[in-house]
Design a protein around this motif. Structure first.
Motif, PDB file in Angstrom:
ATOM      1  N   ARG A 119      43.017  60.100  14.111  1.00 33.55           N
ATOM      2  CA  ARG A 119      43.582  59.620  15.373  1.00 33.55           C
ATOM      3  C   ARG A 119      43.840  58.125  15.215  1.00 33.55           C
ATOM      4  O   ARG A 119      43.267  57.476  14.339  1.00 33.55           O
ATOM      5  N   HIS A 120      44.690  57.587  16.071  1.00 37.06           N
ATOM      6  CA  HIS A 120      44.937  56.145  16.072  1.00 37.06           C
ATOM      7  C   HIS A 120      43.722  55.406  16.604  1.00 37.06           C
ATOM      8  O   HIS A 120      43.024  55.902  17.491  1.00 37.06           O
ATOM      9  N   GLU A 121      43.495  54.236  16.087  1.00 39.14           N
ATOM     10  CA  GLU A 121      42.539  53.305  16.672  1.00 39.14           C
ATOM     11  C   GLU A 121      43.155  51.922  16.547  1.00 39.14           C
ATOM     12  O   GLU A 121      43.729  51.582  15.506  1.00 39.14           O
ATOM     13  N   LEU A 122      43.069  51.132  17.610  1.00 41.08           N
ATOM     14  CA  LEU A 122      43.585  49.769  17.585  1.00 41.08           C
ATOM     15  C   LEU A 122      42.439  48.823  17.267  1.00 41.08           C
ATOM     16  O   LEU A 122      41.386  48.867  17.919  1.00 41.08           O
ATOM     17  N   VAL A 123      42.644  47.990  16.253  1.00 41.52           N
ATOM     18  CA  VAL A 123      41.599  47.094  15.764  1.00 41.52           C
ATOM     19  C   VAL A 123      42.164  45.686  15.593  1.00 41.52           C
ATOM     20  O   VAL A 123      43.383  45.488  15.596  1.00 41.52           O
ATOM     21  N   ASN A 124      41.261  44.729  15.429  1.00 40.40           N
ATOM     22  CA  ASN A 124      41.638  43.351  15.125  1.00 40.40           C
ATOM     23  C   ASN A 124      41.486  43.132  13.631  1.00 40.40           C
ATOM     24  O   ASN A 124      40.447  43.470  13.057  1.00 40.40           O
ATOM     25  N   ILE A 125      42.502  42.569  13.011  1.00 45.22           N
ATOM     26  CA  ILE A 125      42.564  42.395  11.564  1.00 45.22           C
ATOM     27  C   ILE A 125      42.749  40.919  11.239  1.00 45.22           C
ATOM     28  O   ILE A 125      43.493  40.215  11.927  1.00 45.22           O
ATOM     29  N   TYR A 126      42.102  40.478  10.174  1.00 43.55           N
ATOM     30  CA  TYR A 126      42.249  39.111   9.679  1.00 43.55           C
ATOM     31  C   TYR A 126      43.000  39.150   8.351  1.00 43.55           C
ATOM     32  O   TYR A 126      42.624  39.888   7.447  1.00 43.55           O
ATOM     33  N   SER A 127      44.066  38.354   8.263  1.00 45.02           N
ATOM     34  CA  SER A 127      44.828  38.266   7.027  1.00 45.02           C
ATOM     35  C   SER A 127      45.405  36.868   6.898  1.00 45.02           C
ATOM     36  O   SER A 127      46.008  36.351   7.846  1.00 45.02           O
ATOM     37  N   LEU A 167      38.910  44.002   8.042  1.00 47.02           N
ATOM     38  CA  LEU A 167      38.489  44.581   9.310  1.00 47.02           C
ATOM     39  C   LEU A 167      36.993  44.345   9.411  1.00 47.02           C
ATOM     40  O   LEU A 167      36.211  44.924   8.646  1.00 47.02           O
ATOM     41  N   LYS A 168      36.598  43.488  10.325  1.00 49.43           N
ATOM     42  CA  LYS A 168      35.177  43.172  10.492  1.00 49.43           C
ATOM     43  C   LYS A 168      34.528  44.158  11.450  1.00 49.43           C
ATOM     44  O   LYS A 168      35.155  44.650  12.381  1.00 49.43           O
ATOM     45  N   GLY A 169      33.246  44.467  11.185  1.00 48.79           N
ATOM     46  CA  GLY A 169      32.494  45.355  12.057  1.00 48.79           C
ATOM     47  C   GLY A 169      32.656  46.835  11.743  1.00 48.79           C
ATOM     48  O   GLY A 169      32.305  47.683  12.554  1.00 48.79           O
ATOM     49  N   TYR A 170      33.174  47.138  10.551  1.00 51.86           N
ATOM     50  CA  TYR A 170      33.332  48.525  10.101  1.00 51.86           C
ATOM     51  C   TYR A 170      32.943  48.620   8.635  1.00 51.86           C
ATOM     52  O   TYR A 170      32.959  47.632   7.913  1.00 51.86           O
ATOM     53  N   LEU A 213      44.496  35.967  12.832  1.00 55.04           N
ATOM     54  CA  LEU A 213      44.002  37.149  13.535  1.00 55.04           C
ATOM     55  C   LEU A 213      45.191  37.947  14.070  1.00 55.04           C
ATOM     56  O   LEU A 213      46.080  37.394  14.716  1.00 55.04           O
ATOM     57  N   TYR A 214      45.201  39.246  13.779  1.00 53.51           N
ATOM     58  CA  TYR A 214      46.206  40.165  14.297  1.00 53.51           C
ATOM     59  C   TYR A 214      45.483  41.132  15.231  1.00 53.51           C
ATOM     60  O   TYR A 214      44.569  41.831  14.794  1.00 53.51           O
ATOM     61  N   LYS A 215      45.885  41.160  16.491  1.00 56.78           N
ATOM     62  CA  LYS A 215      45.229  42.017  17.481  1.00 56.78           C
ATOM     63  C   LYS A 215      45.996  43.324  17.673  1.00 56.78           C
ATOM     64  O   LYS A 215      47.206  43.377  17.489  1.00 56.78           O
ATOM     65  N   ASN A 216      45.243  44.359  18.078  1.00 56.74           N
ATOM     66  CA  ASN A 216      45.823  45.671  18.386  1.00 56.74           C
ATOM     67  C   ASN A 216      46.647  46.229  17.234  1.00 56.74           C
ATOM     68  O   ASN A 216      47.783  46.680  17.414  1.00 56.74           O
TER      69      ASN A 216
END
Length: 176
Positions: A100-108, A44-47, A112-115
């Motif tokens: 709480r839920h948060e939708l993020v972009n993930i790299y694996s 997770l980039k940017g966190y 890229l996996y969105k939402n």
């Protein structure tokens, strides 16, 4: 077997960065084996990570993610059956307002996996609170089991250790 499940029931992507990285601990909450749903290491980039949540159940600080454009959080990407969603929300304390839920972009694996669903602490503490030994063990076990980078695992362990040293200084026993 996993491929058949993907076609027969609704699924959702979930990024775990704390105790849910450990498939054994996640199984305890959702009631079935989860390692079959792990896509494996993800970023997770940017966190960045921090212990800005307090869990009354665990009586210690728990992991949270905080936006930080210069940082990256490693974790595990799962593709879980939708039927596990409610149990996962229960584990993360959605109803009690812990996360709480948060939708993020993930790299694996170069994709890229969105939402992707992850969880973020609702009422962040002003400063980090140390995790207890049990929570540390589960987090590290999950990080190693799911193949996070060695450097990341060491950094995570070191961060938890330093928090414990700062918050839980041993009591000196005095003789009577």
């Amino acid at each position: 077997m996993r491929a058949n499940l993907l076609h027969t029931e609704p699924m959702f992507y979930y990024f775990a960065y704390g105790s849910c990285m450990c498939p054994v601990d996640l199984k305890r909450s959702v009631g079935e084996k989860t390692h079959v749903y792990a896509i494996k290491p993800a970023m997770l980039k940017g966190y960045r990570l921090g212990f800005y949540g307090y869990s009354p159940l665990r009586n210690c600080g728990v992991l949270d993610i905080i936006q930080d454009s210069a940082a990256t959080v490693e974790g595990v990407l799962y593709q879980l059956p939708w039927r596990l969603s409610e149990r996962l929300d229960e584990r993360e304390g959605i109803a009690s307002g812990l996360y709480r839920h948060e939708l993020v972009n993930i790299y694996s694996k170069g994709q890229l996996y969105k939402n992707v669903r992850t969880y973020v602490v609702v009422n962040k503490l002003a400063e980090e609170l140390a995790p207890n030994d049990w929570y540390c063990d589960v987090v590290i076990r999950g990080a190693i089991t799911c193949g996070l980078s060695e450097q990341y695992c060491w950094n995570l362990f070191n961060h938890m250790y330093k928090l414990q040293q700062r918050h839980w200084q041993p009591q000196v026993l005095r003789s009577a």
